[in-house]
Design an enzyme around this catalytic site. Structure first.
Site, PDB file in Angstrom:
ATOM      1  CB  SER A 108      -2.218  -0.334  -2.742  1.00 43.82           C
ATOM      2  OG  SER A 108      -3.169   0.146  -1.818  1.00 43.82           O
ATOM      3  CD  GLU A 156      -4.884   6.556   1.836  1.00 46.17           C
ATOM      4  OE1 GLU A 156      -4.821   5.619   1.002  1.00 46.17           O
ATOM      5  OE2 GLU A 156      -4.011   6.761   2.694  1.00 46.17           O
ATOM      6  CG  HIS A 158      -1.656   1.309   1.377  1.00 49.39           C
ATOM      7  ND1 HIS A 158      -2.642   1.723   0.514  1.00 49.39           N
ATOM      8  CD2 HIS A 158      -1.499   2.307   2.283  1.00 49.39           C
ATOM      9  CE1 HIS A 158      -3.060   2.926   0.890  1.00 49.39           C
ATOM     10  NE2 HIS A 158      -2.395   3.297   1.953  1.00 49.39           N
ATOM     11  CG  HIS A 205       0.379   6.471  -0.073  1.00 47.96           C
ATOM     12  ND1 HIS A 205      -0.474   7.562  -0.112  1.00 47.96           N
ATOM     13  CD2 HIS A 205      -0.188   5.585   0.781  1.00 47.96           C
ATOM     14  CE1 HIS A 205      -1.493   7.347   0.698  1.00 47.96           C
ATOM     15  NE2 HIS A 205      -1.357   6.148   1.246  1.00 47.96           N
TER      16      HIS A 205
END
Ligand SMILES: [Fe+2]
Length: 296
Positions: free
Chosen positions: A227, A208, A162, A167
């Site tokens: 992700s 997100e 993730h 990111h």
């Protein structure tokens, strides 16, 4: 990193100095003593880290590297199909390795020339003020452990997949990195916990879990979607709503399920204007006004 405390496995340090990561009963690695020992050791290294010191290097096992190879290949395939052009171009420039888990220093050395972002180690949850505030210095706190090998395409908590494939691929875009920086600058102006939570929630529904319209379809730019092997395509079943700062900052959501409601931008420019523009000027008063006006 996900921003909700309950999503992280809590990390504690005993009087004897022993660090323990408390995995939930449903965690795929909870009954694997080797995995649990490993998680404790990785968390202990992150807890010992102090800014300016050498970022801990993790000696990943062949099993862990195999998990990365599997997830990395699957997500690359899905990213090409479901991610927005800005993220795809950023990921190509960043060129993360697909054959091994990059050390955080390796991520930093690739990101710095693109957007100046650096990765710092985190054992688990980082307090919201510190996590978001560090974006002002273009620093991103990242966990280093990886999901259990029995379920390479699933994790109940944010892991290196993730933090890095989500990111870092986003942070390699100068346009998205600039939005992160406005988040960091906003934190310095906020005093109330309410406003900080509002900021975290707007971030949740944008950086997100944000999506945007492109090529006549919906594509994603949020790190949580980028992700997640399942959610990166399931998001198309979500109810899409136009960007609405008040709603994004106040709507209740369940972090343990796919998000049923997502906020869809019409372009990266709209994300910069509406989301970035909000972070750029937000204060405790802005949040108090926004909430009270809507209530009235
Ligand atoms: Fe995250």
């Amino acid at each position: 990193m996900f921003t909700e405390a309950q999503l992280y496995s809590p990390v504690t340090k005993g009087a004897d100095g022993d660090v323990t990561v408390h995995l939930s009963d449903e965690h795929p690695g909870v009954h694997d003593p080797v995995y649990r020992t490993r998680r404790n050791a990785i968390a202990a290294m992150a807890l010992e880290y102090r800014p300016g010191a050498r970022v801990p290097r993790i000696d990943y096992t062949p099993e862990e590297q195999e998990v990365w190879r599997i997830v990395s290949a699957e997500l690359a395939r899905k990213r090409a199909r479901y991610a927005c052009a800005e993220v795809i171009a950023a990921a190509e420039r960043l060129a993360l390795p697909s054959d091994h888990i990059p050390q955080l220093d390796e991520v930093t050395s690739k990101l710095v020339p693109l957007t100046g972002f650096r990765y710092a180690p985190a054992a688990g949850l980082v307090p919201l003020r510190e996590f978001f505030g560090s974006f002002a210095d273009r620093t991103f706190h990242s966990t280093q452990y990886i999901r259990h090998h029995s379920a390479p395409l699933y994790t109940p908590e944010p892991d290196a997949v993730h933090e890095i494939l989500g990111h870092a691929n986003q942070l390699a875009s100068p346009r998205f990195a600039a939005v992160y920086e406005t988040v960091g600058a906003a934190v310095a102006r906020l005093e109330t916990e309410r406003a900080l939570k509002f900021l975290a929630d707007v971030f949740w529904f944008s950086m997100e879990f944000g999506v945007l319209r492109e090529y006549g379809e919906v594509r994603c730019y949020g790190a949580g979607l980028l992700s997640s092997f399942g959610e990166i395509e399931e998001f198309r079943r979500a109810e899409l709503r136009p960007l609405d700062i008040h709603a994004m900052g106040t709507i209740a959501y369940d972090i343990t399920h796919y998000q049923p409601i997502l906020y869809c931008a019409e372009s990266v420019g709209e994300i910069e204007d509406v989301i970035g523009g909000f972070f750029e000027t937000m204060t405790d008063d802005t949040v108090a006004r926004l909430v009270s006006v809507r209530q009235a």
